[in-house]
Design a protein around this motif. Structure first.
Motif, PDB file in Angstrom:
ATOM      1  N   ILE A  28       4.105   5.751  -5.561  1.00 36.12           N
ATOM      2  CA  ILE A  28       4.155   6.056  -6.917  1.00 36.12           C
ATOM      3  C   ILE A  28       3.075   6.700  -7.592  1.00 36.12           C
ATOM      4  CG2 ILE A  28       4.297   4.404  -9.091  1.00 36.12           C
ATOM      5  CD1 ILE A  28       7.054   4.426  -7.209  1.00 36.12           C
ATOM      6  N   ALA A  29       1.696   6.342  -7.106  1.00 33.21           N
ATOM      7  CA  ALA A  29       0.619   6.807  -7.718  1.00 33.21           C
ATOM      8  C   ALA A  29       0.798   8.678  -7.506  1.00 33.21           C
ATOM      9  CB  ALA A  29      -0.551   6.571  -6.934  1.00 33.21           C
ATOM     10  N   ARG A  30       1.445   9.019  -6.310  1.00 31.13           N
ATOM     11  CA  ARG A  30       1.357  10.335  -6.179  1.00 31.13           C
ATOM     12  C   ARG A  30       2.218  11.069  -7.066  1.00 31.13           C
ATOM     13  NH1 ARG A  30       2.698   9.903  -1.196  1.00 31.13           N
ATOM     14  NH2 ARG A  30       0.582  10.083  -0.181  1.00 31.13           N
ATOM     15  N   GLU A  31       3.486  10.310  -7.608  1.00 31.44           N
ATOM     16  CA  GLU A  31       4.177  10.731  -8.553  1.00 31.44           C
ATOM     17  C   GLU A  31       3.568  10.865 -10.095  1.00 31.44           C
ATOM     18  OE1 GLU A  31       7.648   8.676  -8.376  1.00 31.44           O
ATOM     19  OE2 GLU A  31       8.303   9.441  -6.377  1.00 31.44           O
ATOM     20  N   LEU A  32       2.589   9.866 -10.194  1.00 32.80           N
ATOM     21  CA  LEU A  32       2.052   9.682 -11.657  1.00 32.80           C
ATOM     22  C   LEU A  32       0.886  10.465 -12.033  1.00 32.80           C
ATOM     23  CD1 LEU A  32       2.482   5.774 -11.664  1.00 32.80           C
ATOM     24  CD2 LEU A  32       4.074   7.449 -13.066  1.00 32.80           C
ATOM     25  N   VAL A  33      -0.097  10.663 -10.922  1.00 36.67           N
ATOM     26  CA  VAL A  33      -1.103  11.087 -11.178  1.00 36.67           C
ATOM     27  C   VAL A  33      -1.037  12.771 -11.513  1.00 36.67           C
ATOM     28  CG1 VAL A  33      -3.635  11.686 -10.506  1.00 36.67           C
ATOM     29  CG2 VAL A  33      -2.302   9.378  -9.970  1.00 36.67           C
ATOM     30  N   ALA A  34      -1.576  13.463 -12.472  1.00 38.64           N
ATOM     31  CA  ALA A  34      -1.652  14.783 -12.698  1.00 38.64           C
ATOM     32  C   ALA A  34      -2.996  15.308 -12.357  1.00 38.64           C
ATOM     33  CB  ALA A  34      -1.501  15.023 -14.162  1.00 38.64           C
ATOM     34  N   PRO A  35      -2.796  16.593 -11.875  1.00 37.41           N
ATOM     35  CA  PRO A  35      -4.170  17.345 -11.242  1.00 37.41           C
ATOM     36  C   PRO A  35      -5.265  17.059 -12.247  1.00 37.41           C
ATOM     37  CG  PRO A  35      -2.357  18.679 -11.028  1.00 37.41           C
ATOM     38  CD  PRO A  35      -1.774  17.591 -12.029  1.00 37.41           C
ATOM     39  N   GLY A  36      -5.174  17.129 -13.553  1.00 36.63           N
ATOM     40  CA  GLY A  36      -6.371  17.160 -14.506  1.00 36.63           C
ATOM     41  C   GLY A  36      -6.745  15.676 -15.053  1.00 36.63           C
ATOM     42  N   ASP A  37      -6.210  14.759 -14.210  1.00 37.92           N
ATOM     43  CA  ASP A  37      -6.568  13.140 -14.791  1.00 37.92           C
ATOM     44  C   ASP A  37      -8.122  12.929 -14.176  1.00 37.92           C
ATOM     45  OD1 ASP A  37      -4.033  13.084 -15.854  1.00 37.92           O
ATOM     46  OD2 ASP A  37      -3.160  11.593 -14.264  1.00 37.92           O
ATOM     47  N   ILE A  89      -4.349   5.122  -7.168  1.00 40.43           N
ATOM     48  CA  ILE A  89      -4.487   6.034  -8.195  1.00 40.43           C
ATOM     49  C   ILE A  89      -5.788   6.919  -7.643  1.00 40.43           C
ATOM     50  CG2 ILE A  89      -5.031   6.411 -10.365  1.00 40.43           C
ATOM     51  CD1 ILE A  89      -3.297   4.094 -11.178  1.00 40.43           C
ATOM     52  N   ALA A  90      -6.662   6.092  -7.296  1.00 40.78           N
ATOM     53  CA  ALA A  90      -8.195   6.836  -7.010  1.00 40.78           C
ATOM     54  C   ALA A  90      -7.916   7.664  -6.017  1.00 40.78           C
ATOM     55  CB  ALA A  90      -9.098   5.749  -6.703  1.00 40.78           C
ATOM     56  N   ARG A 137       0.874  -1.210   0.068  1.00 32.80           N
ATOM     57  CA  ARG A 137      -0.117   0.038  -0.125  1.00 32.80           C
ATOM     58  C   ARG A 137       0.797   1.314  -0.014  1.00 32.80           C
ATOM     59  NH1 ARG A 137      -5.371   1.486   2.279  1.00 32.80           N
ATOM     60  NH2 ARG A 137      -5.183   3.544   2.974  1.00 32.80           N
ATOM     61  N   ALA A 138       1.795   1.581   0.968  1.00 32.46           N
ATOM     62  CA  ALA A 138       2.825   2.601   0.785  1.00 32.46           C
ATOM     63  C   ALA A 138       3.427   2.739  -0.388  1.00 32.46           C
ATOM     64  CB  ALA A 138       3.783   2.503   2.167  1.00 32.46           C
TER      65      ALA A 138
END
Length: 289
Positions: free
Chosen positions: A30-39, A56-57, A24-25
């Motif tokens: 990784i999700a914090r680095e990959l997801v962009a504000p407009g996704d 990601i959600a 989980r951690a």
């Protein structure tokens, strides 16, 4: 991802839930680095228990995440885990059955829109033609969308080099046997083709640019918490069990593993305080121009 692989996904489904909880951690980082504000649309391909889909959600403000897998038992595990872990109505997390790359056209139609982010962890290597799979996944992206492949890195280590039984280097020999098993597994896949270059080159050949790689150390030093210790023992038992009938492990090493994995044996690994988790995970990222 192919339903013809010699991997027992039905038997592995419960372990996938444990893995999602243990990781989980890492998923969140990784999700914090990959997801962009407009996704607004993300796809987790080969989703396992949907651990990364949920991470990601958690980084999205609205939209949906589609958790895709080809195996009904895996999707059942993902559906149950999503139901237990997710309740935010602003972001829908939806399990979906699809085989990659064979059903990629149907998946594109089902999504209804190009994806901002596609994630595939340890999934593409289960497809006979890996380059075709990467190219198909890249085709799901909107301009500026990202395809992230979690493949490669360094295998996870858990034991000291000398465990006091048999020849030292026991776990190293297990990794070597696993490599040989992996080569056999890939050779037996339908339409199996070698990909004699790395994942970054596969992303470039899929038309993505720029392409980058990030490798992160994943470490849990001793002494492990009970849940982590149990996960290590289950993972080792599963690997030894998978390799036992292949002839890739010597009889002497199997005898040692039998003792180390037997709770009734005084040498049971569950008694040890020096178990650990140490690996390096690589994520390769390509952007659709």
């Amino acid at each position: 991802m192919s339903t013809d692989t010699p991997v027992d996904w039905t038997g592995l489904a419960p372990q996938l839930v444990d893995a999602a909880q243990q990781d989980r951690a890492w998923y969140l980082r990784i999700a914090r680095e990959l997801v962009a504000p407009g996704d607004r649309l993300a796809v987790d391909v080969g989703c396992g228990a949907a651990g990364m889909a949920l991470a990601i959600a958690r980084m999205m403000t609205c939209g949906r995440v589609v958790a895709v897998d080809a195996h009904p038992a895996v999707l059942d595990a993902a559906r149950d885990y999503i139901h237990a872990e997710w309740s935010d109505p602003r972001v829908r997390v939806e399990p979906l059955r699809a085989n990659i790359p064979a059903e990629i056209t149907d998946l594109r139609d089902t999504l209804g829109a190009p994806a901002d982010l596609v994630w595939a962890s340890a999934a593409v290597h289960h497809v006979g033609d890996q380059q075709a799979a990467v190219t198909a996944l890249a085709g799901l992206l909107a301009p500026g969308g990202r395809l992230a492949l979690a493949e490669g890195g360094l295998p996870e280590h858990h034991l000291p080099w000398d465990v006091g039984l048999g020849e030292p280097g026991l776990e190293n020999r297990l990794h070597a046997a696993q490599d040989r098993w992996f080569a056999r597994m890939r050779a037996e896949l339908p339409d199996s083709r070698r990909m004699p270059y790395g994942w970054t080159e596969a992303l470039r050949r899929a038309g993505l640019s720029p392409v980058t790689t990030r490798t992160a150390l994943d470490e849990q030093p001793p002494p492990l918490a009970d849940t982590a210790r149990r996960a290590v023992l289950e993972a080792l038992a599963a690997r030894v069990g998978r390799l036992r009938p292949t002839g890739l492990l010597t009889a002497a090493d199997l005898d040692v593993w039998d003792r180390l994995l037997d709770p009734a044996d005084e040498e049971w690994l569950g008694h040890r305080e020096d178990l650990f988790r140490l690996s390096a995970r690589s994520v390769h990222l390509g952007v659709r121009p």
